[in-house]
Design a protein around this motif. Structure first.
Motif, PDB file in Angstrom:
ATOM      1  N   VAL A 209       0.845  -1.201   0.000  1.00  0.00           N
ATOM      2  CA  VAL A 209       0.000   0.000   0.000  1.00  0.00           C
ATOM      3  C   VAL A 209       0.878   1.248   0.000  1.00  0.00           C
ATOM      4  O   VAL A 209       1.807   1.362   0.799  1.00  0.00           O
ATOM      5  CB  VAL A 209      -0.940   0.015   1.221  1.00  0.00           C
TER       6      VAL A 209
ATOM      7  N   ILE B 258      -5.858  -0.995   3.835  1.00  0.00           N
ATOM      8  CA  ILE B 258      -4.872  -1.748   4.621  1.00  0.00           C
ATOM      9  C   ILE B 258      -5.615  -2.856   5.342  1.00  0.00           C
ATOM     10  O   ILE B 258      -6.393  -2.616   6.267  1.00  0.00           O
ATOM     11  CB  ILE B 258      -4.151  -0.824   5.629  1.00  0.00           C
TER      12      ILE B 258
ATOM     13  N   THR C 162      -2.143  -7.045   3.536  1.00  0.00           N
ATOM     14  CA  THR C 162      -1.119  -6.004   3.384  1.00  0.00           C
ATOM     15  C   THR C 162       0.172  -6.412   4.080  1.00  0.00           C
ATOM     16  O   THR C 162       0.179  -6.752   5.262  1.00  0.00           O
ATOM     17  CB  THR C 162      -1.617  -4.671   3.968  1.00  0.00           C
ATOM     18  N   LYS C 163       1.282  -6.332   3.343  1.00  0.00           N
ATOM     19  CA  LYS C 163       2.592  -6.659   3.892  1.00  0.00           C
ATOM     20  C   LYS C 163       3.460  -5.421   4.108  1.00  0.00           C
ATOM     21  O   LYS C 163       4.340  -5.420   4.982  1.00  0.00           O
ATOM     22  CB  LYS C 163       3.322  -7.639   2.975  1.00  0.00           C
ATOM     23  N   ILE C 164       3.259  -4.381   3.293  1.00  0.00           N
ATOM     24  CA  ILE C 164       4.074  -3.176   3.369  1.00  0.00           C
ATOM     25  C   ILE C 164       3.180  -1.964   3.182  1.00  0.00           C
ATOM     26  O   ILE C 164       2.316  -1.955   2.289  1.00  0.00           O
ATOM     27  CB  ILE C 164       5.168  -3.154   2.270  1.00  0.00           C
ATOM     28  N   VAL C 165       3.381  -0.926   4.004  1.00  0.00           N
ATOM     29  CA  VAL C 165       2.710   0.355   3.828  1.00  0.00           C
ATOM     30  C   VAL C 165       3.800   1.415   3.723  1.00  0.00           C
ATOM     31  O   VAL C 165       4.537   1.661   4.675  1.00  0.00           O
ATOM     32  CB  VAL C 165       1.760   0.690   4.987  1.00  0.00           C
TER      33      VAL C 165
ATOM     34  N   ILE D 242      -1.903   5.897  10.282  1.00  0.00           N
ATOM     35  CA  ILE D 242      -1.458   4.956   9.252  1.00  0.00           C
ATOM     36  C   ILE D 242      -0.616   3.852   9.870  1.00  0.00           C
ATOM     37  O   ILE D 242      -0.786   2.665   9.554  1.00  0.00           O
ATOM     38  CB  ILE D 242      -0.684   5.700   8.152  1.00  0.00           C
ATOM     39  N   VAL D 243       0.283   4.216  10.773  1.00  0.00           N
ATOM     40  CA  VAL D 243       1.120   3.209  11.434  1.00  0.00           C
ATOM     41  C   VAL D 243       0.254   2.257  12.250  1.00  0.00           C
ATOM     42  O   VAL D 243       0.465   1.034  12.244  1.00  0.00           O
ATOM     43  CB  VAL D 243       2.191   3.882  12.312  1.00  0.00           C
TER      44      VAL D 243
ATOM     45  N   ALA E 218      -1.333  -0.226   9.977  1.00  0.00           N
ATOM     46  CA  ALA E 218      -0.353  -1.205   9.503  1.00  0.00           C
ATOM     47  C   ALA E 218       0.006  -2.193  10.613  1.00  0.00           C
ATOM     48  O   ALA E 218       0.086  -3.408  10.381  1.00  0.00           O
ATOM     49  CB  ALA E 218       0.902  -0.486   9.009  1.00  0.00           C
ATOM     50  N   ARG E 219       0.222  -1.680  11.808  1.00  0.00           N
ATOM     51  CA  ARG E 219       0.569  -2.543  12.939  1.00  0.00           C
ATOM     52  C   ARG E 219      -0.543  -3.566  13.203  1.00  0.00           C
ATOM     53  O   ARG E 219      -0.263  -4.723  13.554  1.00  0.00           O
ATOM     54  CB  ARG E 219       0.779  -1.697  14.191  1.00  0.00           C
TER      55      ARG E 219
ATOM     56  N   ALA F 141       1.844  -5.341   9.091  1.00  0.00           N
ATOM     57  CA  ALA F 141       2.560  -4.849   7.913  1.00  0.00           C
ATOM     58  C   ALA F 141       3.749  -3.990   8.310  1.00  0.00           C
ATOM     59  O   ALA F 141       3.723  -3.298   9.332  1.00  0.00           O
ATOM     60  CB  ALA F 141       1.602  -4.046   7.030  1.00  0.00           C
TER      61      ALA F 141
ATOM     62  N   THR G 166       6.199  -0.721   7.823  1.00  0.00           N
ATOM     63  CA  THR G 166       5.970   0.661   7.414  1.00  0.00           C
ATOM     64  C   THR G 166       7.277   1.281   6.926  1.00  0.00           C
ATOM     65  O   THR G 166       8.329   1.095   7.537  1.00  0.00           O
ATOM     66  CB  THR G 166       5.406   1.505   8.572  1.00  0.00           C
TER      67      THR G 166
END
Length: 418
Positions: free
Chosen positions: A125, A168, A172-175, A193-194, A197-198, A202, A204
């Motif tokens: 993402v 996300i 999702t593996k990467i943001v 956003i973090v 992802a957490r 994922a 960051t």
């Protein structure tokens, strides 16, 4: 002129005239910043007095160069709130992001742990606000691995739209996202956003090249896994930058470039690799430039990033308000100056950005024109290019006034206003 937190006299280039006798008004720090005498002197001293192979000699010059090299890493690490062993030298933000993307590609090919492997069914993402250097490497990673690229969208004024955070998800593996847009100047909602992802495990990756020079930044507090920034945007030399990576992640990440200085043991049958950060620093590093970046970090820290941020916020408010008052000029980015920096892009109705830039340049005002390596956000605003004025810690109220006066003259010059 009104005082700036970075004394004007520290920057030799700011005293020159351009296009005849016009005093230089430099409003292109978002592209590359000017350098104080301290940085120029540090680079020159390395070349003239201490030039030697880092970590490769027993003589005095090699020893002096190695010490300066290590001290620069400590200065830069301290400036962004991390440990020296978590700073990897690169050529800049672009290489830093490519390093992470290609290392993950190597891991995905079976050369690294499962935590870094991605493939079909997985998602990377980004956001529509990204510089191309934080889009294209991830597009390429997806092409190599079969993963899918998705993105967070934007509000009408160019901020990241938190209503699109549901992109996300468990796949999702990467943001990867920008801290500050180089077009809209909008500061991203990093915490939100973090957290998203957490919640799905994922990684960051933060593009911080437009934030580190303009506000206090502590990567540990931001809780990102990786972050990239460039020396030439923070009053340092070109050709040098840094990648921050959490130590446990750097320890597990496979290398992506191979050669000298990054190995532990080489035989004709196999090679083992050095611990980070050396593992990611193959070949000869730009030592003088690295020392210059370290000096730039110390210079900014000595001024105080709180002071710089407050000063630039005042100028940003003046610039944003002034741009909106000029007939036929459209601001691209938030009119609300909260959570915004001094990268101010705009569209002048009926005048190509290159013509706008040339007219301003004829009056001594240096700005950036084009798509700023960020075509998707320009399409979001319904234009293909723009003109951008961007602030640095050396700019003054008077200079913003000169810029606004010059901008007001663009459309009349091209006979689009009475």
């Amino acid at each position: 002129m009104q005082l700036s937190p970075a004394p004007r006299g520290d920057f030799p280039i700011l005293s020159r005239t351009v296009r005849g006798e016009s005093p230089l008004v430099y409003l292109d720090s978002g592209a590359t910043s000017q350098r104080p005498q301290r940085v120029l002197d540090a680079v020159r001293a390395m070349d003239v007095e201490h030039n030697g192979a880092v970590k490769r000699g027993a003589h005095q010059l090699a020893e002096e160069a190695t010490i300066a090299y290590g001290e620069a890493r400590e200065r830069v690490a301290s400036f962004v709130g991390v440990d020296p062993g978590e700073i990897v030298w690169t050529s800049g933000t672009t290489q830093s992001i490519n390093l992470v993307a290609y290392a993950i590609s190597n891991a995905s090919a079976g050369r690294g742990p499962e935590r870094f492997r991605i493939g079909p069914g997985d998602v990377v993402v980004v956001t529509r606000a990204e510089h191309h250097s934080n889009i294209v490497p991830w597009q390429e990673l997806c092409l190599r691995t079969g993963a899918t690229l998705k993105w967070l969208d934007l509000t009408d004024d160019g901020r990241i739209d938190l209503n699109t955070l549901d992109v996300i998800d468990a796949h999702t593996k990467i943001v990867a996202f920008t801290h500050v847009s180089n077009v809209s100047g909008a500061i991203s909602p990093v915490a939100e956003i973090v957290a998203a992802a957490r919640a799905v495990g994922a990684l960051t990756v933060l593009d911080a090249c437009q934030s580190v020079p303009h506000m206090p930044v502590n990567f540990r507090d931001l809780d990102v896994d990786f972050a990239a920034f460039s020396g030439h945007k923070m009053l340092g030399p070109t050709g040098v930058g840094a990648l921050y990576g959490r130590r446990d992640l750097l320890d597990a990440l496979p290398p992506y470039q191979f050669g000298g200085s990054m190995i532990e043991l080489v035989t004709m049958e196999e090679t083992t690799y050095a611990d980070p950060p050396a593992r990611f620093e193959a070949g000869t590093q730009p030592v003088a430039q690295i020392v210059g970046m370290g000096e730039a970090a110390s210079y900014l820290a000595d001024i105080g990033m709180d002071k710089i941020a407050a000063h630039e916020a005042r100028l940003t408010a003046m610039m944003v308000e002034g741009v909106q008052k000029i007939p036929g000029v459209r601001l691209l980015g938030p009119a609300d100056t909260a959570e915004r920096t001094g990268a101010v892009a705009f569209h002048v109705e009926g005048v190509h950005p290159h013509d706008v830039g040339q007219y301003l340049d004829s009056l001594g005002v240096a700005v950036r024109v084009g798509h700023h390596c960020a075509q998707p956000i320009h399409r979001h605003f319904g234009v293909f290019a723009s003109t951008r004025a961007s602030l640095g810690p050396y700019n003054t109220v008077e200079e913003v006034g000169v810029f606004l006066s010059a901008l007001a003259g663009v459309r009349p010059y091209f006979r689009l206003e009475d």
